[in-house]
Scaffold this motif. Structure first.
Motif, PDB file in Angstrom:
ATOM      1  N   ASN A   7       0.690  -5.659   2.462  1.00 38.95           N
ATOM      2  CA  ASN A   7       1.504  -4.279   2.165  1.00 38.95           C
ATOM      3  C   ASN A   7       0.964  -3.525   1.191  1.00 38.95           C
ATOM      4  O   ASN A   7       0.874  -4.122   0.008  1.00 38.95           O
ATOM      5  CB  ASN A   7       2.953  -4.374   2.156  1.00 38.95           C
ATOM      6  N   GLY A  22       1.903   2.034  -3.410  1.00 35.81           N
ATOM      7  CA  GLY A  22       1.996   0.780  -2.787  1.00 35.81           C
ATOM      8  C   GLY A  22       1.209  -0.211  -3.526  1.00 35.81           C
ATOM      9  O   GLY A  22       1.594  -0.404  -4.973  1.00 35.81           O
ATOM     10  N   ASP A  30      -6.315  -4.870   4.032  1.00 36.17           N
ATOM     11  CA  ASP A  30      -5.328  -4.946   4.635  1.00 36.17           C
ATOM     12  C   ASP A  30      -4.954  -6.136   5.356  1.00 36.17           C
ATOM     13  O   ASP A  30      -3.588  -6.643   5.267  1.00 36.17           O
ATOM     14  CB  ASP A  30      -5.476  -4.066   6.157  1.00 36.17           C
TER      15      ASP A  30
END
Length: 93
Positions: A7, A22, A30
């Motif tokens: 994430n 983030g 990813d």
């Protein structure tokens, strides 16, 4: 492989009505994984359409590859399967 989705997108925080940053590592891929038989690290950056790698994403993948791991920009499952098979063929007898 043991893999997980990393994430790294901003997350909405209702407590202050905005988005929290983030991942603290710019450019982290990813999908991250390790190959159980060889302990090799793997990083997959998923892209669709006209989306392209950021300089930070390209640098992260380059670092993974330079360290002997598997890294790729992936646009389809078929592409990932081909590239993984090629990489693994260099590691396993």
């Amino acid at each position: 492989f043991h893999a997980w989705r990393q994430n790294n997108a901003a997350v909405y925080d209702a407590s202050f009505g905005g988005y929290r940053k983030g991942s603290v590592t710019l450019g982290i891929s990813d999908v991250l994984a390790f190959h159980k038989a060889t302990s090799r690290f793997a990083a997959v950056e998923v892209k669709v359409g006209k989306d392209t790698l950021t300089p930070e994403q390209a640098a992260f993948l380059s670092d993974v590859i330079a360290a002997g791991g598997f890294g790729c920009e992936c646009r389809s499952i078929a592409q990932l399967e081909r590239e993984l098979a090629t990489y693994l063929s260099t590691l396993l007898p």
